[in-house]
Motif scaffolding. Structure first.
Motif, PDB file in Angstrom:
ATOM      1  N   PRO A 195       0.801  -1.233   0.000  1.00 46.75           N
ATOM      2  CA  PRO A 195       0.000   0.000   0.000  1.00 46.75           C
ATOM      3  C   PRO A 195       0.828   1.275   0.000  1.00 46.75           C
ATOM      4  O   PRO A 195       0.452   2.259  -0.652  1.00 46.75           O
ATOM      5  CB  PRO A 195      -0.836  -0.139   1.271  1.00 46.75           C
ATOM      6  N   THR A 306      -6.358   0.426  -6.477  1.00 46.70           N
ATOM      7  CA  THR A 306      -6.780  -0.213  -5.227  1.00 46.70           C
ATOM      8  C   THR A 306      -7.126  -1.684  -5.395  1.00 46.70           C
ATOM      9  O   THR A 306      -7.321  -2.381  -4.390  1.00 46.70           O
ATOM     10  CB  THR A 306      -8.008   0.499  -4.637  1.00 46.70           C
ATOM     11  N   SER A 314      -7.294  -0.022   0.974  1.00 46.17           N
ATOM     12  CA  SER A 314      -7.939   0.627  -0.169  1.00 46.17           C
ATOM     13  C   SER A 314      -8.534   1.971   0.232  1.00 46.17           C
ATOM     14  O   SER A 314      -8.363   2.976  -0.462  1.00 46.17           O
ATOM     15  CB  SER A 314      -9.021  -0.281  -0.739  1.00 46.17           C
TER      16      SER A 314
END
Length: 386
Positions: A195, A306, A314
């Motif tokens: 991420p 995402t 996300s």
């Protein structure tokens, strides 16, 4: 996972010669042909897929390709009863003589640039691109040829190279037949980026999109698809017309109109901004493969980025994206725009694959057959119509 490969050989005039015995290659992805070329007992140029049988189309199993040889090889060939009719949707690089013509164009262009090529290696061929690596004393260069529906990629790279140097691959040369010469970008494709790295990619893309805001009309004039607002709805409906998608298209225009009123400006959209379309050497990131690009709403890129993340990661990625747009466009409502466009992103993905299916010859459709129903089902779920 491996592939079992059979090469059916033709000469440069397209005359059928026969088939080589099947052999194993260590990489499973059908479009990747470097191991196929290296494993063949004769020098070949792979032209196109003929057939494939696998539990996962496009990966592993038994695959046959049409390949070109300069002359009948001095190895035994198996007789093959096969028709090889022309097809109007066949890519130029998938025809006998096509790879040689493309490589010839590239080597001549590199000679003019003072970067002669000493070695040429075919790396990929399928309905979306053909790719070669050319090596010489000044370092590697990548040769890419794309079908007609991706030919705006060179125009995008040319303009972005001027305003965002370092964020896209340097374009060395291009022609009107979808051929491009791209300077080598060190590093690796960032499949599996975590991420934090995806957020850095999103920040890079945001900076690029802000700089591209004044270029939108110029990009459209250069051939980049204009999918702003209602134009996107028209394109989605046209692409999905053969796929009986009416149930998930109801209300599309109003949803896009509401998203437009959220005030996030239209700009250049990559169109397929997954981490694998970013290369990094640990010091810098370069966004590659702009064939899916269009002028439209930037939320479509963050929604692709995402994919595959757990909900918390996300949500954090989207929140950071929204904060950047609020900072640059005070008064806009990016959060609402994202929620409105989530199902539209799935519809757009279905339409992209539908357009691929409509634009390629039948033997290549195996790569994309499952994608349209998958994304239509995703859209139905997001709309509560599943």
């Amino acid at each position: 996972m491996t592939r079992t490969v059979t090469l059916v050989l033709v000469d440069p005039a397209g005359r059928l010669l026969g088939a080589l015995p099947p052999y194993e290659v260590p990489t499973p992805w059908w479009q990747e042909v470097d191991a196929v070329v290296c494993g063949a007992p004769v020098e070949v140029a792979v032209l196109r897929l003929l057939s494939g049988v696998s539990d996962r189309p496009g990966i592993g199993g038994a695959v046959s390709y049409l390949a070109e040889v300069a002359a009948p090889p001095a190895v035994p060939l198996r007789p093959v009863d096969l028709e090889l009719p022309p097809h109007p949707l066949r890519a130029p690089y998938a025809e006998p003589g096509g790879p040689a013509a493309t490589v010839g164009w590239a080597t001549a262009a590199l000679d003019r640039l003072g970067r002669p090529a000493k070695e040429v290696a075919q790396r990929r061929t399928w309905n979306l691109s053909a790719i070669w690596r050319l090596d010489g004393p000044h370092g590697p260069v990548w040769l890419k040829q794309v079908p007609g529906f991706f030919r705006h990629e060179a125009a995008v790279l040319r303009r972005l190279g001027a305003v965002t140097p370092g964020l896209v691959p340097p374009l060395l040369a291009a022609d009107d037949d979808g051929r491009m010469l791209l300077d080598h970008v060190p590093g690796e494709d960032r499949y599996g980026a975590d991420p934090a790295e995806r957020d850095a990619i999103a920040a890079d893309q945001h900076a690029l999109q802000v700089r591209a805001l004044p270029l939108t009309d110029e990009l459209v004039a250069a051939g980049v698809p204009d999918l702003r607002g209602a134009a996107l709805a028209r394109w989605i409906r046209a692409a999905l017309a053969p796929h009986h998608a009416e149930a998930v298209l109801d209300g599309l225009e109003e949803r896009l109109a509401q998203a437009r009123r959220c005030g996030v400006p239209d700009t250049l959209v990559h169109g397929d901004l997954h981490p694998g379309n970013v290369r990094s050497d640990g010091d810098r990131r370069v966004i590659i493969d702009w064939g899916d690009s269009f002028v439209g709403h930037p939320a479509f890129d963050i929604l692709v980025l995402t994919i595959g993340l757990p909900p918390d990661a996300s949500d954090a990625l989207v929140a950071a994206w929204c904060a950047r747009w609020r900072a640059d466009v005070p008064g806009c409502e990016p959060e609402r725009a994202v929620e409105l466009l989530r199902p539209v992103a799935a519809l757009r993905a279905a339409a992209v694959y539908a357009a691929f299916l409509a634009g390629i010859e039948p033997s290549e459709r195996v790569y994309h057959d499952a994608d349209v129903p998958h994304w239509l089902a995703q859209a139905a779920t997001l709309l509560g119509r599943g």
